[in-house]
Design a protein around this motif. Structure first.
Motif, PDB file in Angstrom:
ATOM      1  N   VAL A  80     -40.417 -31.973  59.393  1.00  0.00           N
ATOM      2  CA  VAL A  80     -40.089 -31.504  58.053  1.00  0.00           C
ATOM      3  C   VAL A  80     -40.720 -32.460  57.051  1.00  0.00           C
ATOM      4  CG1 VAL A  80     -38.257 -31.003  56.416  1.00  0.00           C
ATOM      5  CG2 VAL A  80     -37.926 -30.510  58.850  1.00  0.00           C
ATOM      6  N   THR A  81     -41.682 -31.962  56.292  1.00  0.00           N
ATOM      7  CA  THR A  81     -42.372 -32.819  55.338  1.00  0.00           C
ATOM      8  C   THR A  81     -41.508 -33.049  54.106  1.00  0.00           C
ATOM      9  OG1 THR A  81     -43.430 -30.881  54.357  1.00  0.00           O
ATOM     10  CG2 THR A  81     -44.639 -32.028  56.084  1.00  0.00           C
ATOM     11  N   ASP A  82     -41.472 -34.277  53.659  1.00  0.00           N
ATOM     12  CA  ASP A  82     -40.694 -34.648  52.486  1.00  0.00           C
ATOM     13  C   ASP A  82     -41.544 -35.600  51.669  1.00  0.00           C
ATOM     14  OD1 ASP A  82     -38.697 -34.947  50.666  1.00  0.00           O
ATOM     15  OD2 ASP A  82     -37.517 -36.360  51.862  1.00  0.00           O
ATOM     16  N   ILE A  83     -42.495 -35.041  50.919  1.00  0.00           N
ATOM     17  CA  ILE A  83     -43.451 -35.868  50.222  1.00  0.00           C
ATOM     18  C   ILE A  83     -42.807 -36.466  48.967  1.00  0.00           C
ATOM     19  CG2 ILE A  83     -45.403 -34.545  51.084  1.00  0.00           C
ATOM     20  CD1 ILE A  83     -45.544 -33.103  48.466  1.00  0.00           C
ATOM     21  N   PRO A  84     -43.269 -37.618  48.526  1.00  0.00           N
ATOM     22  CA  PRO A  84     -42.675 -38.287  47.360  1.00  0.00           C
ATOM     23  C   PRO A  84     -42.644 -37.417  46.116  1.00  0.00           C
ATOM     24  CG  PRO A  84     -44.131 -39.788  48.536  1.00  0.00           C
ATOM     25  CD  PRO A  84     -44.314 -38.445  49.168  1.00  0.00           C
ATOM     26  N   LEU A  85     -43.691 -36.597  45.894  1.00  0.00           N
ATOM     27  CA  LEU A  85     -43.722 -35.755  44.702  1.00  0.00           C
ATOM     28  C   LEU A  85     -42.531 -34.807  44.665  1.00  0.00           C
ATOM     29  CD1 LEU A  85     -45.066 -34.621  42.172  1.00  0.00           C
ATOM     30  CD2 LEU A  85     -46.410 -33.122  43.654  1.00  0.00           C
ATOM     31  N   MET A  86     -42.225 -34.161  45.803  1.00  0.00           N
ATOM     32  CA  MET A  86     -41.122 -33.218  45.826  1.00  0.00           C
ATOM     33  C   MET A  86     -39.785 -33.922  45.641  1.00  0.00           C
ATOM     34  SD  MET A  86     -42.765 -30.551  45.895  1.00  0.00           S
ATOM     35  CE  MET A  86     -41.294 -29.538  45.814  1.00  0.00           C
ATOM     36  N   ARG A  87     -39.656 -35.119  46.210  1.00  0.00           N
ATOM     37  CA  ARG A  87     -38.413 -35.872  46.010  1.00  0.00           C
ATOM     38  C   ARG A  87     -38.243 -36.229  44.535  1.00  0.00           C
ATOM     39  NH1 ARG A  87     -40.005 -38.753  50.741  1.00  0.00           N
ATOM     40  NH2 ARG A  87     -40.614 -40.539  49.453  1.00  0.00           N
ATOM     41  N   SER A  88     -39.343 -36.621  43.889  1.00  0.00           N
ATOM     42  CA  SER A  88     -39.276 -36.969  42.472  1.00  0.00           C
ATOM     43  C   SER A  88     -38.915 -35.753  41.626  1.00  0.00           C
ATOM     44  CB  SER A  88     -40.623 -37.543  42.014  1.00  0.00           C
ATOM     45  OG  SER A  88     -40.951 -38.712  42.726  1.00  0.00           O
ATOM     46  N   VAL A  89     -39.488 -34.598  41.978  1.00  0.00           N
ATOM     47  CA  VAL A  89     -39.203 -33.377  41.227  1.00  0.00           C
ATOM     48  C   VAL A  89     -37.738 -32.979  41.388  1.00  0.00           C
ATOM     49  CG1 VAL A  89     -39.690 -30.914  41.074  1.00  0.00           C
ATOM     50  CG2 VAL A  89     -41.565 -32.549  41.284  1.00  0.00           C
ATOM     51  N   GLU A  90     -37.219 -33.074  42.602  1.00  0.00           N
ATOM     52  CA  GLU A  90     -35.811 -32.744  42.831  1.00  0.00           C
ATOM     53  C   GLU A  90     -34.905 -33.670  42.027  1.00  0.00           C
ATOM     54  OE1 GLU A  90     -35.138 -32.893  46.985  1.00  0.00           O
ATOM     55  OE2 GLU A  90     -36.318 -31.100  47.435  1.00  0.00           O
ATOM     56  N   HIS A  91     -35.259 -34.954  41.986  1.00  0.00           N
ATOM     57  CA  HIS A  91     -34.461 -35.908  41.221  1.00  0.00           C
ATOM     58  C   HIS A  91     -34.531 -35.587  39.731  1.00  0.00           C
ATOM     59  CE1 HIS A  91     -32.409 -39.624  40.308  1.00  0.00           C
ATOM     60  NE2 HIS A  91     -33.419 -40.029  39.538  1.00  0.00           N
ATOM     61  N   LEU A  92     -35.734 -35.249  39.225  1.00  0.00           N
ATOM     62  CA  LEU A  92     -35.895 -34.883  37.823  1.00  0.00           C
ATOM     63  C   LEU A  92     -35.099 -33.626  37.502  1.00  0.00           C
ATOM     64  CD1 LEU A  92     -37.261 -35.167  35.053  1.00  0.00           C
ATOM     65  CD2 LEU A  92     -39.204 -33.868  35.982  1.00  0.00           C
ATOM     66  N   THR A  93     -35.129 -32.661  38.415  1.00  0.00           N
ATOM     67  CA  THR A  93     -34.390 -31.417  38.207  1.00  0.00           C
ATOM     68  C   THR A  93     -32.895 -31.688  38.075  1.00  0.00           C
ATOM     69  OG1 THR A  93     -36.044 -30.163  39.445  1.00  0.00           O
ATOM     70  CG2 THR A  93     -33.871 -29.168  39.184  1.00  0.00           C
ATOM     71  N   GLN A  94     -32.371 -32.532  38.942  1.00  0.00           N
ATOM     72  CA  GLN A  94     -30.948 -32.861  38.870  1.00  0.00           C
ATOM     73  C   GLN A  94     -30.603 -33.542  37.550  1.00  0.00           C
ATOM     74  OE1 GLN A  94     -30.297 -35.243  42.351  1.00  0.00           O
ATOM     75  NE2 GLN A  94     -30.553 -33.534  43.783  1.00  0.00           N
ATOM     76  N   GLN A  95     -31.482 -34.438  37.106  1.00  0.00           N
ATOM     77  CA  GLN A  95     -31.239 -35.126  35.833  1.00  0.00           C
ATOM     78  C   GLN A  95     -31.245 -34.143  34.668  1.00  0.00           C
ATOM     79  OE1 GLN A  95     -34.355 -38.138  35.941  1.00  0.00           O
ATOM     80  NE2 GLN A  95     -32.844 -39.730  36.408  1.00  0.00           N
ATOM     81  N   ILE A  96     -32.200 -33.221  34.670  1.00  0.00           N
ATOM     82  CA  ILE A  96     -32.292 -32.239  33.589  1.00  0.00           C
ATOM     83  C   ILE A  96     -31.031 -31.381  33.544  1.00  0.00           C
ATOM     84  CG2 ILE A  96     -33.504 -30.171  32.801  1.00  0.00           C
ATOM     85  CD1 ILE A  96     -36.084 -31.412  33.799  1.00  0.00           C
ATOM     86  N   ILE A  97     -30.585 -30.914  34.704  1.00  0.00           N
ATOM     87  CA  ILE A  97     -29.403 -30.054  34.760  1.00  0.00           C
ATOM     88  C   ILE A  97     -28.172 -30.804  34.272  1.00  0.00           C
ATOM     89  CG2 ILE A  97     -27.853 -28.834  36.318  1.00  0.00           C
ATOM     90  CD1 ILE A  97     -30.268 -28.067  37.975  1.00  0.00           C
ATOM     91  N   VAL A  98     -28.035 -32.063  34.697  1.00  0.00           N
ATOM     92  CA  VAL A  98     -26.873 -32.851  34.281  1.00  0.00           C
ATOM     93  C   VAL A  98     -26.886 -33.086  32.775  1.00  0.00           C
ATOM     94  CG1 VAL A  98     -25.775 -35.113  34.439  1.00  0.00           C
ATOM     95  CG2 VAL A  98     -26.560 -33.964  36.515  1.00  0.00           C
ATOM     96  N   VAL A  99     -28.040 -33.488  32.236  1.00  0.00           N
ATOM     97  CA  VAL A  99     -28.135 -33.778  30.798  1.00  0.00           C
ATOM     98  C   VAL A  99     -27.925 -32.519  29.971  1.00  0.00           C
ATOM     99  CG1 VAL A  99     -29.683 -34.523  28.956  1.00  0.00           C
ATOM    100  CG2 VAL A  99     -29.604 -35.786  31.114  1.00  0.00           C
ATOM    101  N   VAL A 100     -28.609 -31.430  30.350  1.00  0.00           N
ATOM    102  CA  VAL A 100     -28.479 -30.180  29.596  1.00  0.00           C
ATOM    103  C   VAL A 100     -27.060 -29.627  29.704  1.00  0.00           C
ATOM    104  CG1 VAL A 100     -29.261 -27.794  29.448  1.00  0.00           C
ATOM    105  CG2 VAL A 100     -30.919 -29.620  29.791  1.00  0.00           C
ATOM    106  N   GLY A 101     -26.503 -29.676  30.915  1.00  0.00           N
ATOM    107  CA  GLY A 101     -25.144 -29.163  31.091  1.00  0.00           C
ATOM    108  C   GLY A 101     -24.121 -29.960  30.301  1.00  0.00           C
ATOM    109  N   SER A 102     -24.226 -31.278  30.343  1.00  0.00           N
ATOM    110  CA  SER A 102     -23.277 -32.131  29.617  1.00  0.00           C
ATOM    111  C   SER A 102     -23.401 -31.930  28.112  1.00  0.00           C
ATOM    112  CB  SER A 102     -23.523 -33.600  29.970  1.00  0.00           C
ATOM    113  OG  SER A 102     -23.384 -33.815  31.359  1.00  0.00           O
ATOM    114  N   THR A 103     -24.649 -31.906  27.622  1.00  0.00           N
ATOM    115  CA  THR A 103     -24.878 -31.720  26.185  1.00  0.00           C
ATOM    116  C   THR A 103     -24.370 -30.361  25.724  1.00  0.00           C
ATOM    117  OG1 THR A 103     -26.858 -33.111  26.343  1.00  0.00           O
ATOM    118  CG2 THR A 103     -26.618 -31.747  24.370  1.00  0.00           C
ATOM    119  N   SER A 104     -24.638 -29.332  26.530  1.00  0.00           N
ATOM    120  CA  SER A 104     -24.192 -27.984  26.162  1.00  0.00           C
ATOM    121  C   SER A 104     -22.674 -27.910  26.120  1.00  0.00           C
ATOM    122  CB  SER A 104     -24.741 -26.967  27.160  1.00  0.00           C
ATOM    123  OG  SER A 104     -26.154 -26.973  27.167  1.00  0.00           O
ATOM    124  N   LEU A 105     -22.013 -28.521  27.077  1.00  0.00           N
ATOM    125  CA  LEU A 105     -20.548 -28.496  27.111  1.00  0.00           C
ATOM    126  C   LEU A 105     -19.963 -29.219  25.904  1.00  0.00           C
ATOM    127  CD1 LEU A 105     -17.923 -27.806  28.562  1.00  0.00           C
ATOM    128  CD2 LEU A 105     -18.170 -29.933  29.884  1.00  0.00           C
TER     129      LEU A 105
END
Length: 304
Positions: free
Chosen positions: A241-266
């Protein structure tokens, strides 16, 4: 009896320990090669001399896979909320962007698959074998156990073979062993050895994917397809199962965006209610904020 002997020898990979006469007998073949009828029977029994390949995805599956992103899920949810609030135009615009991104991503991945398919066709080679006592040029995929092949300088070895005649023959096995120096091949059996002998030490064998650098040889095919040393590597690689650094970074960025947007919206939603704004207005405001803050173009940029 011959088939049982062949299966037993294959399992323990002891072709290097047998003499050329014993190898030919074990494979029920002769130095002049198989007959056409024998080759057809073995091709039906053992299958084509092809490595395992991952199945190419259909266009529908490629299209659906473009929506496998938390960002996309948030945008789909936002469009549904906007639609529920009666803002049909805004909901359609969000969905149009999502489908446009998915279409572009499908086109890009489809082109990539077509390119890989074309490269595989280009990479197909032929080999010279002895059939019915005559030299024939056939596709590597049609080679079967027991075939006698003729190896020449610059040729790729089509399967795992036992050398039965060698004329100053050397083979580059760096693809399998990492050895930078070509291995000089002989026909002598390896005696007085343990059951396991490293590939680099099997000087009377040649393996699929390696190249003849000098000289020429005659060899008998002992193993084809996924049972070759290269085939075993291909099967093992397919399970990784390939887990390249780019995809890990994107997943981490996605989680940060969702948390920030969700918290701000709430927070904005609650502040709006405290200040007397209606639930409908705050829903529309929060959804607009989420849609504008989430980079819906990120998935397509990654695909490109």
């Amino acid at each position: 009896m011959i088939d049982l002997c062949y299966a037993t020898v294959t399992m323990v990979d002891r072709w290097f320990a047998q003499s050329t006469t014993e190898v030919l007998a074990s494979l029920d073949t002769v130095a002049t090669g198989l007959s056409s009828s024998q080759a057809e029977q073995r091709l039906r029994r053992y299958g084509s001399n092809a490595l395992p390949e991952a199945k190419l995805d259909s266009l529908l599956l490629l299209f659906l896979r473009q929506f496998q992103s938390p960002l996309i899920y948030v945008l789909i949810g936002a469009s549904l909320v906007v639609l529920a609030l009666g803002e049909v135009t805004d909901a359609l615009i969000i969905l149009f962007v999502l489908f446009f991104n998915a279409t572009i991503g499908t086109i890009q991945e489809g082109r990539a698959q077509n390119t890989l398919r074309a490269l595989k066709q280009l990479a197909k080679t032929s080999t010279t074998i002895l059939r019915d006592g005559k030299e024939q040029l056939i596709s590597d995929e049609l080679v079967v156990p027991g075939d006698v092949i003729l190896l020449q300088e610059g040729q790729r070895v089509p399967a795992d073979v036992r050398i039965i005649e060698a004329y100053n023959c050397s083979v580059d096995e760096s693809a399998l062993t990492g050895e930078s120096v070509p291995i000089h091949k002989t026909i002598d059996r390896l005696v007085g050895r343990r059951s396991f002998v490293a590939i680099a030490d099997q000087k009377n064998m040649a393996f699929r994917g390696t190249f003849v650098t000098t000289g020429r040889a005659k060899a008998v095919v002992v193993v084809t397809g996924r049972n070759t040393e290269l085939g075993k590597i291909a099967q093992s690689a397919g399970a990784i199962v390939t887990d390249i650094p780019l995809m890990r970074s994107v997943e981490h960025l996605t989680q940060q965006i969702i948390v920030v947007v969700g918290s701000t919206s709430l927070i904005l939603f609650l502040l709006g209610l405290v200040r007397g704004h209606s639930v409908r207005d705050m829903f529309a405001t929060v959804v607009s904020l989420a849609v504008s803050a989430i980079p819906e173009g990120l998935p397509i940029v990654l695909t490109l």
